[in-house]
Design an enzyme around this catalytic site. Structure first.
Site: not given
Length: 281
Positions: A146, A178
């Site tokens: 992330k 995604e």
């Protein structure tokens, strides 16, 4: 109640100028971040978020100076000082402040946080579902980290916005990975399918919650990649993230509706339970 910031030991107004020019997050995107949604003073799934934060930092070799107990204490004080029982916390850790040089400096890491009121979704978003845009996945190969480097995500999201869509659903090598800021799922024959948690996606914390709820409700949860045609042929589809919780997908821009073109029973059931979990703490 007010939005509030924190930087390296100080609580600050968001209007205060605090970012040094030679901060590596600013110069290189050299850092990681987490997003926490706070419900009635409690960050939801806090430990899972902290697990991912420390894992991401380890993968890019950043030592987060505060330990988990210290981070929890800082977050608690940030929430308390702000007076926001319900809010959004962004936490960023960078490699620190040093003269610009690609090689890692020997300096302490830098920690910043902000808390702001929730960004509420309009009720129609969940009641009617949303349109998504299929977009090439042009990100790097370590999406499980992330990281602060989100430019490909921003460009994909902007492409979706310009077509009147809620989200860009990313496609790599013929498979849906995604969304630009969410995980993507389809429902077929009563089973939920989503891309495996490889380096090609960021395993969402809301995704963990969805899996737990599915198991609790006896709904098969399959980590199996699917292509755009399978998405279009699905009975239902939905997106999740900590910020949006769960949002049904009604259709794909330029390609038609998914299922009935309305939120389906599986998405509704999962989100109803998610809402119970976040608000019963």
């Amino acid at each position: 109640m007010t939005s509030l910031g924190y930087i390296n030991g100080r609580f600050v107004s968001l209007e205060e100028l605090v970012l040094p020019i030679e901060e590596r997050g600013h110069q290189f995107g050299d850092g990681v971040y987490e997003f926490f949604r706070v419900y009635e003073g409690n960050p939801f799934m806090l430990e899972e978020h902290l697990d991912r934060l420390y894992r991401s930092a380890d993968l890019i070799r950043i030592d987060i100076a505060p330990d988990r107990d210290e981070l929890r204490a800082i977050m608690d004080e940030l929430i308390s000082r702000s007076g926001l029982a319900n809010g959004d916390i962004y936490l960023q850790v960078t490699r620190g402040m040093a003269p610009r040089n690609h090689a890692f400096p020997s300096v302490p890491s830098s920690l910043t946080m902000t808390i702001k009121p929730w960004r509420e979704l309009a009720p129609a978003v969940r009641e009617q579902g949303v349109q998504v845009l299929l977009h090439p996945d042009e990100r790097w190969l370590n999406c499980h980290i992330k990281s602060l480097n989100l430019l490909p995500n921003l460009l994909a999201k902007q492409a979706a916005v310009e077509e009147g869509c809620f989200e860009a659903v990313l496609v790599r090598d013929g498979f849906v990975t995604e969304g630009s800021s969410s995980n993507a799922y389809l429902v077929k024959d009563g089973a939920i399918r989503t891309h495996p948690a490889t380096n090609h996606i960021l395993g969402g914390i809301a995704r963990i919650a969805v899996r737990r709820i599915a198991e609790e409700q006896g709904i098969p949860f399959l980590e199996e990649a699917f292509g755009p045609e399978e998405l279009l042929a699905a009975d239902e589809a939905f997106l999740t993230s900590s910020g949006i919780e769960l949002v049904p997908i009604a259709g794909v821009h330029g390609r038609g509706a998914i299922g009935s073109g309305r939120p389906g029973p599986v998405a509704r059931a999962i989100h109803a339970r998610y809402a119970e979990l976040t608000r019963q703490r």
